[in-house]
Design an enzyme around this catalytic site. Structure first.
Site, short mmCIF file in Angstrom:
data_model
loop_
_atom_site.label_atom_id
_atom_site.label_comp_id
_atom_site.label_asym_id
_atom_site.label_seq_id
_atom_site.Cartn_x
_atom_site.Cartn_y
_atom_site.Cartn_z
N ASP A 69 0.84 -1.18 0.00
CA ASP A 69 0.00 0.00 0.00
C ASP A 69 0.89 1.25 0.00
OD1 ASP A 69 -3.14 0.60 0.51
OD2 ASP A 69 -1.93 2.11 1.52
N TYR A 199 -2.10 12.04 1.47
CA TYR A 199 -2.64 12.00 0.11
C TYR A 199 -2.56 13.38 -0.53
CZ TYR A 199 -4.56 7.28 0.59
OH TYR A 199 -4.70 5.92 0.73
N HIS A 249 -5.55 -7.27 -0.56
CA HIS A 249 -4.65 -6.12 -0.52
C HIS A 249 -3.87 -6.02 0.80
CE1 HIS A 249 -3.20 -2.25 -1.88
NE2 HIS A 249 -3.61 -1.66 -0.77
#
Length: 271
Positions: A69, A199, A249
């Site tokens: 990730d 982000y 994931h």
């Protein structure tokens, strides 16, 4: 927690002593036990530099890195910053985005075509959380910091979408206590805002070509990952590639046995 023991003390878990690793497991600044950060500028480039400094202070001159990730973004950057120190990079969830060249879509497998469609925007619904965090992280943070139910919903949604697709519910893929522990770490440390802000920090460079890494790289692809080898090889020196039909994931939580073995195979070739 599921992979620390087998990797650091394989003898105690039925493995070979010579496969043991020293493990340094930092928490990303702004996340969990390393947060919240209280200044702007903590993007993944700065985190990579901070982790290299950490390894130096701990006395490790040469080492391998592994990440999934966000860790799959940070790890290659560590290799780019210090190729003489990083012996190899192992990643799960490592992706490279399409460039728009039609040749990239030639002879894709069915699984690769599905991943390509997600990467090229047809899976735009999946990116809603990322767009909010990249544009309005502070606004979002008030709701998540004020409501434990809000924090729970925000994170569990991603477990629902990204865990093993054969699991009807997130707790069918990951133990419920582990899910609640994961969410609780964000809640008790007050890191909803700072973890979202990374982000926004990184969004400034989204879509920009990066420097190709020459560090040997291994990639483990689990269900719901969007890794396509020909795209990843454009940006990385791939020497090891594995695809798995079980897990998702979050393989350290979902399929630790597969992740552990793939890490061992990759780094044993570099010892």
């Amino acid at each position: 927690m599921n992979i620390i023991g087998p990797l650091s003390d394989p003898r105690a878990h039925g493995g070979r002593p010579e496969d043991a690793f020293h493990l340094v497991i930092p928490s990303i600044p702004g996340f969990g036990f390393s947060g919240p950060t209280n200044e702007i500028g903590w993007n993944t480039d700065r985190v990579a530099a901070a982790w290299l400094e950490l390894m130096g202070r701990l006395g490790y001159e040469r080492f391998g890195v592994q990440g999934g990730d966000t860790g799959a973004i940070i790890s290659p950057k560590m290799g780019n910053l210090a190729p003489d120190r990083v012996i190899g990079i192992h990643s799960n969830g490592l992706i490279a985005f399409p460039s728009g060249d039609p040749a990239e879509t030639e002879a894709l497998t069915e699984a690769e075509q599905e991943r390509y469609d997600r990467l090229s925007g047809q899976g735009y619904e999946d990116s809603g959380y990322a767009i909010i965090q990249a544009t309005r992280p502070q606004t979002l943070s008030y709701g998540l910091t004020d409501s434990p139910v809000g924090q729970l919903a925000w994170i569990i949604e991603k477990f629902k979408e990204w865990t093993d697709p054969s699991a009807p519910l997130p707790e069918d893929a990951v133990d419920r206590d582990l899910l609640l522990t994961n969410v609780s770490i964000y809640w008790f440390t007050g890191t909803a805002g700072s973890s979202a802000r990374i982000y926004k920090e990184d969004a400034k460079s989204w879509g920009m070509p990066g420097k190709k890494s020459n560090v040997p790289t291994g990639v483990a692809v689990f269900p719901n990952d969007s890794s396509i080898r020909r795209l990843v090889e454009r940006d990385h020196r791939v020497v090891h590639w594995s695809e798995f039909e079980r897990g998702g994931h979050f393989p350290a939580l979902e399929a630790p046995d597969l992740l552990i073995e793939d890490i061992r195979v990759f780094f044993n070739a570099l010892r």
